[in-house]
Motif scaffolding. Structure first.
Motif, PDB file in Angstrom:
ATOM      1  N   LEU A  66       0.705  -1.305  -0.081  1.00  0.00           N
ATOM      2  CA  LEU A  66      -0.073  -0.010  -0.129  1.00  0.00           C
ATOM      3  C   LEU A  66       0.556   1.687  -0.044  1.00  0.00           C
ATOM      4  O   LEU A  66       0.606   2.568  -0.771  1.00  0.00           O
ATOM      5  CB  LEU A  66      -0.973  -0.206   1.184  1.00  0.00           C
ATOM      6  N   ILE A  67       2.243   1.226   0.768  1.00  0.00           N
ATOM      7  CA  ILE A  67       2.999   2.049   0.952  1.00  0.00           C
ATOM      8  C   ILE A  67       3.436   2.640  -0.848  1.00  0.00           C
ATOM      9  O   ILE A  67       3.795   3.715  -0.970  1.00  0.00           O
ATOM     10  CB  ILE A  67       4.023   1.814   2.135  1.00  0.00           C
ATOM     11  N   ASP A  68       4.050   1.204  -1.013  1.00  0.00           N
ATOM     12  CA  ASP A  68       4.516   1.472  -2.366  1.00  0.00           C
ATOM     13  C   ASP A  68       3.788   2.193  -3.927  1.00  0.00           C
ATOM     14  O   ASP A  68       4.143   3.473  -4.306  1.00  0.00           O
ATOM     15  CB  ASP A  68       5.294   0.266  -3.343  1.00  0.00           C
ATOM     16  N   VAL A  69       2.115   1.782  -3.354  1.00  0.00           N
ATOM     17  CA  VAL A  69       1.295   2.028  -4.225  1.00  0.00           C
ATOM     18  C   VAL A  69       1.057   3.336  -4.231  1.00  0.00           C
ATOM     19  O   VAL A  69       1.106   4.521  -5.206  1.00  0.00           O
ATOM     20  CB  VAL A  69       0.101   1.291  -4.292  1.00  0.00           C
ATOM     21  N   GLY A  70       0.622   4.122  -3.316  1.00  0.00           N
ATOM     22  CA  GLY A  70       0.806   5.407  -2.841  1.00  0.00           C
ATOM     23  C   GLY A  70       2.228   6.330  -2.863  1.00  0.00           C
ATOM     24  O   GLY A  70       1.856   7.387  -3.915  1.00  0.00           O
ATOM     25  N   GLN A  71       3.248   5.518  -2.815  1.00  0.00           N
ATOM     26  CA  GLN A  71       4.871   6.325  -3.042  1.00  0.00           C
ATOM     27  C   GLN A  71       4.252   6.639  -5.202  1.00  0.00           C
ATOM     28  O   GLN A  71       4.967   7.838  -5.546  1.00  0.00           O
ATOM     29  CB  GLN A  71       5.814   5.948  -2.384  1.00  0.00           C
ATOM     30  N   ASN A  72       4.064   5.704  -5.306  1.00  0.00           N
ATOM     31  CA  ASN A  72       3.919   5.877  -6.948  1.00  0.00           C
ATOM     32  C   ASN A  72       3.396   5.945  -7.622  1.00  0.00           C
ATOM     33  O   ASN A  72       3.446   7.100  -8.957  1.00  0.00           O
ATOM     34  CB  ASN A  72       3.893   3.783  -7.368  1.00  0.00           C
ATOM     35  N   ARG A  73       2.172   6.523  -7.020  1.00  0.00           N
ATOM     36  CA  ARG A  73       0.984   7.316  -7.593  1.00  0.00           C
ATOM     37  C   ARG A  73       0.884   9.036  -7.180  1.00  0.00           C
ATOM     38  O   ARG A  73       1.081   9.816  -8.146  1.00  0.00           O
ATOM     39  CB  ARG A  73      -0.373   7.380  -6.402  1.00  0.00           C
ATOM     40  N   LYS A  74       2.029   9.466  -6.353  1.00  0.00           N
ATOM     41  CA  LYS A  74       2.491  10.383  -5.639  1.00  0.00           C
ATOM     42  C   LYS A  74       3.600  10.551  -7.259  1.00  0.00           C
ATOM     43  O   LYS A  74       3.252  11.885  -7.906  1.00  0.00           O
ATOM     44  CB  LYS A  74       2.837  10.399  -4.808  1.00  0.00           C
ATOM     45  N   GLU A  75       4.466   9.801  -7.417  1.00  0.00           N
ATOM     46  CA  GLU A  75       5.158   9.837  -8.549  1.00  0.00           C
ATOM     47  C   GLU A  75       4.589  10.012  -9.673  1.00  0.00           C
ATOM     48  O   GLU A  75       5.232  11.248 -10.564  1.00  0.00           O
ATOM     49  CB  GLU A  75       6.340   8.718  -8.723  1.00  0.00           C
ATOM     50  N   ILE A  76       4.205   9.492  -9.970  1.00  0.00           N
ATOM     51  CA  ILE A  76       3.089   9.934 -11.721  1.00  0.00           C
ATOM     52  C   ILE A  76       2.218  10.653 -11.645  1.00  0.00           C
ATOM     53  O   ILE A  76       2.128  11.224 -12.168  1.00  0.00           O
ATOM     54  CB  ILE A  76       1.714   8.274 -11.004  1.00  0.00           C
ATOM     55  N   GLU A  77       1.866  12.279 -10.663  1.00  0.00           N
ATOM     56  CA  GLU A  77       1.032  12.881 -10.022  1.00  0.00           C
ATOM     57  C   GLU A  77       1.663  14.076 -10.087  1.00  0.00           C
ATOM     58  O   GLU A  77       2.001  15.122 -11.529  1.00  0.00           O
ATOM     59  CB  GLU A  77       0.301  13.533  -8.768  1.00  0.00           C
ATOM     60  N   LYS A  78       3.173  14.113  -9.633  1.00  0.00           N
ATOM     61  CA  LYS A  78       4.569  14.701 -10.598  1.00  0.00           C
ATOM     62  C   LYS A  78       5.153  15.334 -11.796  1.00  0.00           C
ATOM     63  O   LYS A  78       5.063  15.940 -12.186  1.00  0.00           O
ATOM     64  CB  LYS A  78       5.772  14.166  -9.970  1.00  0.00           C
ATOM     65  N   VAL A  79       4.669  13.625 -12.209  1.00  0.00           N
ATOM     66  CA  VAL A  79       5.316  13.721 -14.011  1.00  0.00           C
ATOM     67  C   VAL A  79       4.081  14.059 -14.107  1.00  0.00           C
ATOM     68  O   VAL A  79       4.610  14.988 -15.377  1.00  0.00           O
ATOM     69  CB  VAL A  79       5.507  12.474 -14.401  1.00  0.00           C
TER      70      VAL A  79
END
Length: 173
Positions: A129-142
């Motif tokens: 869940l933490i990995d998925v959340g961090q990944n979503r933040k990276e996607i949003e940044k891009v």
């Protein structure tokens, strides 16, 4: 650091029970919770490039078992009376030879030990869940990153200088 050749086996109902958003959805509709899990993992797969297989056991969905791909995520419904744990153990053995690293996402302690014994790396529901959340933040940044404008010289020159350069370009003195 995970690589594109890596694979992730996910105990689907374990994630649904452990992730707060999915647990709330499950209270309304198990199908909605499954779909949301697959959406989240599809985004994760798209950004990480990992092969993802989500396993749902027949205790929740009776039938002969099936597999299909949804959002480029492989989905497996086990055969009736086959648990997700047994299916994950079988897939762990099969996939460990083909993948650079194999991760198994479950919070079931026994299943974690068995997966580790098969050569897989363990990830708890919370860690995923933490990995998925961090990944979503990276996607949003891009996605939020401003588009770079072309740095055209023409827009930064005075009219007089542009006219002189245009005359030179045409061969006029």
């Amino acid at each position: 650091m995970r690589r594109r050749e890596d694979a992730l086996l996910v105990d689907g109902y374990n994630m649904i029970g452990a992730w707060p958003e999915l647990a709330r959805l499950k209270a309304k509709s198990l199908e909605e919770a499954r779909d949301r899990l697959l959406e989240l993992l599809a985004d994760y797969q798209g950004f990480s490039g990992m092969q993802i297989v989500v396993v749902f056991d027949a205790h929740q969905v009776p039938g002969v078992g099936s597999s299909f791909s949804q959002y480029r995520v492989s989905v497996v419904f086990t055969k009736e009376k086959e648990t997700a744990d047994a299916c994950i153990e079988r897939l762990s053995s099969e996939m460990a030879m083909r993948s650079r690293n194999l991760y198994v996402a479950t919070s079931d302690q026994v299943e974690q030990r068995v997966a580790f014994g098969k050569g897989a790396l363990r990830i708890s529901a919370r860690e995923l869940l933490i990995d998925v959340g961090q990944n979503r933040k990276e996607i949003e940044k891009v996605l939020d990153r401003p588009k770079h404008k072309r740095n055209e010289l023409d827009n930064n020159l005075s009219l007089d200088v542009r006219m002189k350069l245009e005359k030179w370009r045409r061969g006029e003195n």
